[in-house]
Scaffold this active site. Structure first.
Site, mmCIF file in Angstrom:
data_model
loop_
_atom_site.group_PDB
_atom_site.id
_atom_site.type_symbol
_atom_site.label_atom_id
_atom_site.label_comp_id
_atom_site.label_asym_id
_atom_site.label_seq_id
_atom_site.Cartn_x
_atom_site.Cartn_y
_atom_site.Cartn_z
ATOM 1 N N SER A 36 -6.342 13.759 0.844
ATOM 2 C CA SER A 36 -5.144 12.920 0.808
ATOM 3 C C SER A 36 -5.058 12.037 -0.428
ATOM 4 C CB SER A 36 -5.065 12.043 2.063
ATOM 5 O OG SER A 36 -6.082 11.055 2.052
ATOM 6 N N LYS A 104 -6.700 4.810 1.171
ATOM 7 C CA LYS A 104 -5.351 5.065 0.666
ATOM 8 C C LYS A 104 -5.048 4.022 -0.408
ATOM 9 C CE LYS A 104 -4.643 7.984 4.165
ATOM 10 N NZ LYS A 104 -4.561 9.459 4.007
#
Length: 261
Positions: A36, A104
């Site tokens: 990701s 993230k």
């Protein structure tokens, strides 16, 4: 005294206490399990997370995730610190299951407005229009109503951020990847997105991250290997910043696995 201290630190008890102290308050090792954040962080990157970047999280025994101390401040931190800033890569506990760690990029913080239009991230910082004019290139600014919005505010400084051209809005892919109505980020919370924008399970799907779940920020990659167990020497002992500075975006080839991860 020094001799006694050395003797204690050499014992099993002393070693365990020292190691746990480092993990609790200084640094903890993590392995990147999904794509990701590629190509800023890759599957198989092993990194140390700086635990004191945003205060000191309430200590937990690694792997068991058992709290060593109560949450005295009711904010997940033994010592409160600064909050994540826009553009930071952040390690945090997944709000839906706090025993799982995610990594993230922080794209909006408390008071900001954020939206998505045709895969483009739109940001209206809480500081307002004059702040936007003073801090972002004119070509990246659009006006909607009485507000100025910055389009894709992080792509220039963080070349690992990208989209997958094969993910299109054909009704087969999640709508959250393409469009999101403007939302205001609650105070003391952060909107997180993966750099691999079309394959990241992030705040677009499950909401913002409160400060109590913030753990730290990547310090440096101490080891890295690919799926074939071949060592990626160009990433070993590198910070994320140095990896980004040396990233060859013109010759970058990214193989995307299907799905959200």
């Amino acid at each position: 005294m020094l001799k006694k201290l050395y003797g204690w630190s050499s014992s099993w008890t002393g070693t365990i206490i020292i190691v746990l102290g480092i993990i609790f308050f200084v640094a903890q090792a993590f392995v990147i399990p999904s794509g990701s954040m590629k190509n800023s962080l890759l599957i198989g990157d092993m990194l140390f997370v700086k635990k004191f970047s945003y205060g000191i999280p309430t200590p937990r025994i690694p792997w068991l995730e058992i709290k060593v101390l109560p949450d005295f401040n009711d904010n997940g931190h033994l010592i409160e610190g600064p909050r994540p800033q826009r553009g930071d890569i952040v390690v945090f506990r997944y709000p839906k299951n706090e025993t799982i760690h995610y990594v993230k990029r922080a794209v909006a913080t408390g008071g900001d407005l954020v939206a998505i239009k045709d895969k483009h991230l739109l940001l209206h910082p809480k500081e307002g229009n004059e702040f936007v004019k003073a801090n972002y290139p004119k070509e990246n600014i659009i006006e909607v109503g009485d507000k100025l919005w910055v389009v894709d505010p992080y792509k220039k400084d963080h070349p690992g951020i990208h989209n997958d051209p094969e993910v299109v809005d054909n009704g087969m892919n999640p709508s959250e990847l393409f469009n999101m109505m403007p939302i205001i980020i609650p105070e003391d919370e952060t909107f997180m997105m993966g750099d691999n924008r079309d394959h990241s399970n992030d705040s677009r799907f499950w909401g913002t991250v409160p400060y109590k779940f913030i753990v730290g920020t990547p310090w440096f990659v101490y080891f890295s290997w690919d799926e074939n167990k071949e060592i990626r020497w160009d990433r070993v002992l590198k910070t994320v910043k140095s990896i980004e500075e040396n990233m060859d975006t013109k010759n970058m080839q990214i193989n995307h696995e299907k799905g959200i991860y």
